[in-house]
Design a protein around this motif. Structure first.
Motif, PDB file in Angstrom:
ATOM      1  N   LEU A   1       0.816  -1.218   0.000  1.00  0.00           N
ATOM      2  CA  LEU A   1       0.000   0.000   0.000  1.00  0.00           C
ATOM      3  C   LEU A   1       0.847   1.263   0.000  1.00  0.00           C
ATOM      4  CD1 LEU A   1      -2.876  -0.829   2.528  1.00  0.00           C
ATOM      5  CD2 LEU A   1      -2.954  -0.889   0.016  1.00  0.00           C
ATOM      6  N   VAL A   2       2.028   1.193   0.593  1.00  0.00           N
ATOM      7  CA  VAL A   2       2.895   2.373   0.655  1.00  0.00           C
ATOM      8  C   VAL A   2       4.308   2.017   0.239  1.00  0.00           C
ATOM      9  CG1 VAL A   2       1.512   3.349   2.551  1.00  0.00           C
ATOM     10  CG2 VAL A   2       3.620   2.094   3.066  1.00  0.00           C
ATOM     11  N   ALA A   3       5.036   3.030  -0.197  1.00  0.00           N
ATOM     12  CA  ALA A   3       6.441   2.876  -0.564  1.00  0.00           C
ATOM     13  C   ALA A   3       7.159   4.159  -0.202  1.00  0.00           C
ATOM     14  CB  ALA A   3       6.577   2.581  -2.059  1.00  0.00           C
TER      15      ALA A   3
ATOM     16  N   GLU B   1      10.857   8.609   8.011  1.00  0.00           N
ATOM     17  CA  GLU B   1      10.092   7.520   7.404  1.00  0.00           C
ATOM     18  C   GLU B   1       8.667   7.967   7.076  1.00  0.00           C
ATOM     19  OE1 GLU B   1       9.142   2.787   8.257  1.00  0.00           O
ATOM     20  OE2 GLU B   1      10.813   3.792   9.258  1.00  0.00           O
ATOM     21  N   VAL B   2       8.052   8.695   7.983  1.00  0.00           N
ATOM     22  CA  VAL B   2       6.685   9.171   7.759  1.00  0.00           C
ATOM     23  C   VAL B   2       6.650  10.223   6.645  1.00  0.00           C
ATOM     24  CG1 VAL B   2       4.737  10.406   8.773  1.00  0.00           C
ATOM     25  CG2 VAL B   2       5.918   8.626  10.088  1.00  0.00           C
ATOM     26  N   GLU B   3       7.625  11.119   6.661  1.00  0.00           N
ATOM     27  CA  GLU B   3       7.655  12.181   5.660  1.00  0.00           C
ATOM     28  C   GLU B   3       8.044  11.664   4.277  1.00  0.00           C
ATOM     29  OE1 GLU B   3      10.266  15.186   7.192  1.00  0.00           O
ATOM     30  OE2 GLU B   3       9.158  15.308   9.094  1.00  0.00           O
TER      31      GLU B   3
ATOM     32  N   SER C   1       2.888   2.027  16.328  1.00  0.00           N
ATOM     33  CA  SER C   1       2.958   3.488  16.354  1.00  0.00           C
ATOM     34  C   SER C   1       3.429   4.057  15.025  1.00  0.00           C
ATOM     35  CB  SER C   1       3.874   3.965  17.484  1.00  0.00           C
ATOM     36  OG  SER C   1       5.186   3.431  17.334  1.00  0.00           O
ATOM     37  N   LEU C   2       4.426   3.437  14.417  1.00  0.00           N
ATOM     38  CA  LEU C   2       4.957   3.950  13.158  1.00  0.00           C
ATOM     39  C   LEU C   2       4.087   3.551  11.978  1.00  0.00           C
ATOM     40  CD1 LEU C   2       7.116   5.601  11.833  1.00  0.00           C
ATOM     41  CD2 LEU C   2       8.589   3.580  11.745  1.00  0.00           C
ATOM     42  N   GLN C   3       3.569   2.339  11.986  1.00  0.00           N
ATOM     43  CA  GLN C   3       2.729   1.906  10.874  1.00  0.00           C
ATOM     44  C   GLN C   3       1.443   2.725  10.804  1.00  0.00           C
ATOM     45  OE1 GLN C   3       5.164   0.607   9.525  1.00  0.00           O
ATOM     46  NE2 GLN C   3       4.415  -1.402   8.901  1.00  0.00           N
ATOM     47  N   SER C   4       0.873   3.046  11.940  1.00  0.00           N
ATOM     48  CA  SER C   4      -0.350   3.863  11.943  1.00  0.00           C
ATOM     49  C   SER C   4      -0.066   5.276  11.460  1.00  0.00           C
ATOM     50  CB  SER C   4      -0.976   3.889  13.344  1.00  0.00           C
ATOM     51  OG  SER C   4      -0.110   4.497  14.281  1.00  0.00           O
ATOM     52  N   ARG C   5       1.110   5.808  11.777  1.00  0.00           N
ATOM     53  CA  ARG C   5       1.472   7.146  11.302  1.00  0.00           C
ATOM     54  C   ARG C   5       1.632   7.163   9.789  1.00  0.00           C
ATOM     55  NH1 ARG C   5       6.524   9.333  14.571  1.00  0.00           N
ATOM     56  NH2 ARG C   5       6.236  11.066  13.107  1.00  0.00           N
ATOM     57  N   LYS C   6       2.165   6.093   9.218  1.00  0.00           N
ATOM     58  CA  LYS C   6       2.324   6.031   7.766  1.00  0.00           C
ATOM     59  C   LYS C   6       0.967   5.913   7.073  1.00  0.00           C
ATOM     60  CE  LYS C   6       5.595   2.836   7.884  1.00  0.00           C
ATOM     61  NZ  LYS C   6       6.638   1.865   7.468  1.00  0.00           N
TER      62      LYS C   6
ATOM     63  N   THR D   1      -0.507   9.026   4.518  1.00  0.00           N
ATOM     64  CA  THR D   1      -0.896   8.809   3.128  1.00  0.00           C
ATOM     65  C   THR D   1      -2.403   8.939   2.912  1.00  0.00           C
ATOM     66  OG1 THR D   1      -0.965   6.423   3.566  1.00  0.00           O
ATOM     67  CG2 THR D   1       1.069   7.306   2.612  1.00  0.00           C
ATOM     68  N   GLY D   2      -3.146   9.130   4.000  1.00  0.00           N
ATOM     69  CA  GLY D   2      -4.595   9.256   3.898  1.00  0.00           C
ATOM     70  C   GLY D   2      -5.312   7.940   3.678  1.00  0.00           C
ATOM     71  N   LEU D   3      -4.593   6.833   3.739  1.00  0.00           N
ATOM     72  CA  LEU D   3      -5.208   5.533   3.494  1.00  0.00           C
ATOM     73  C   LEU D   3      -6.011   5.028   4.684  1.00  0.00           C
ATOM     74  CD1 LEU D   3      -2.294   3.709   1.614  1.00  0.00           C
ATOM     75  CD2 LEU D   3      -4.282   4.867   0.628  1.00  0.00           C
ATOM     76  N   ASP D   4      -5.754   5.601   5.845  1.00  0.00           N
ATOM     77  CA  ASP D   4      -6.462   5.137   7.038  1.00  0.00           C
ATOM     78  C   ASP D   4      -7.967   5.386   6.963  1.00  0.00           C
ATOM     79  OD1 ASP D   4      -5.954   7.884   7.170  1.00  0.00           O
ATOM     80  OD2 ASP D   4      -5.914   7.915   9.359  1.00  0.00           O
ATOM     81  N   ASP D   5      -8.397   6.303   6.117  1.00  0.00           N
ATOM     82  CA  ASP D   5      -9.822   6.587   5.973  1.00  0.00           C
ATOM     83  C   ASP D   5     -10.597   5.384   5.448  1.00  0.00           C
ATOM     84  OD1 ASP D   5      -9.478   9.176   6.848  1.00  0.00           O
ATOM     85  OD2 ASP D   5      -9.383  10.036   4.833  1.00  0.00           O
ATOM     86  N   HIS D   6      -9.899   4.475   4.766  1.00  0.00           N
ATOM     87  CA  HIS D   6     -10.563   3.325   4.147  1.00  0.00           C
ATOM     88  C   HIS D   6     -10.286   2.023   4.883  1.00  0.00           C
ATOM     89  CE1 HIS D   6     -11.163   6.169   0.917  1.00  0.00           C
ATOM     90  NE2 HIS D   6      -9.867   6.238   0.678  1.00  0.00           N
TER      91      HIS D   6
END
Length: 211
Positions: free
Chosen positions: A13-15, A87-89, A119-124, A128-133
């Motif tokens: 989902l992310v890179a 990593e988040v940025e 903690s880090l995976q949720s921040r990523k 990316t705005g993917l948490d909305d889904h």
């Protein structure tokens, strides 16, 4: 019949914009003002050992090893915080990820099952705005086991109740073999470890099946 679809996070989902090596270099630049490849090698070895052992602070373990090995005049915790920030940025959603998650969510529950620290995976996911889904985030640290261990998938089933489960990920071992071993269906996208052209195209193509 309810089908829950779980996605891997990193490499699926992310890179990272320029790969993880660039993220690590950025973190050291922020604190030390320099970076050497040898630091990354020592960090990687120490982090991997701590991570596989489910150590509470694998990132700190990696940075502490570098400071100790090379005698750096730096606070390991400052380096750890810098790495998390970098990593988040430096992360982005892979092409097709947002559309795919939205379409899957319209049909049933969506989860993320990832080998990582919550903690880090949720921040990523949030960055990316993917948490909305996403209805549930399950990390290997939550489960007390990394994929492909069955306990990781059992924890996912406890987080999202369904009659059928599908795992989508870029690792043939952790995602596909692990899922099939517990009776899930699985979709393999690209190769292991790093996001490849095939994994990115595959994710976008998969979204087309949910029109």
């Amino acid at each position: 019949m309810t089908t829950a679809v779980f996605f891997d996070l990193d490499g699926t989902l992310v890179a990272f914009d320029d790969g993880f090596d660039a993220v690590l270099e950025d973190a050291f630049d922020r604190v030390v003002g320099a970076y050497e490849d040898a630091w990354g090698d020592v960090y990687g070895e120490a982090f991997s050992g701590a991570f596989e052992a489910l150590d509470d602070e694998p990132y700190s373990a990696g940075m502490s090893a570098v400071v100790r090995e090379f005698g750096l005049d730096a606070d390991p915790e400052a380096l750890t915080r810098a790495l998390a920030a970098a990593e988040v940025e430096g992360v982005h959603a892979t092409p097709g990820a947002s559309v795919l998650l939205e379409r899957v969510a319209a049909r049933g529950p969506v989860g993320v099952l990832t080998n990582g620290v919550r903690s880090l995976q949720s921040r990523k996911l949030a960055a990316t705005g993917l948490d909305d889904h996403v209805d549930a985030l399950v990390t290997s640290y939550d489960a007390g086991a990394h994929k492909p261990a069955p306990d990781a998938f059992v924890a996912a089933e406890a987080a999202l109740h369904a009659t059928d489960y599908v795992m989508v990920g870029d690792s043939a071992d952790a995602d596909v073999a692990g899922a099939k071993a517990v009776g899930w269906r699985a979709v393999h996208l690209g190769g292991d470890d790093t996001p490849t052209v095939s994994s990115l195209v595959g994710l976008a193509d998969l979204a087309d099946t949910f029109r």
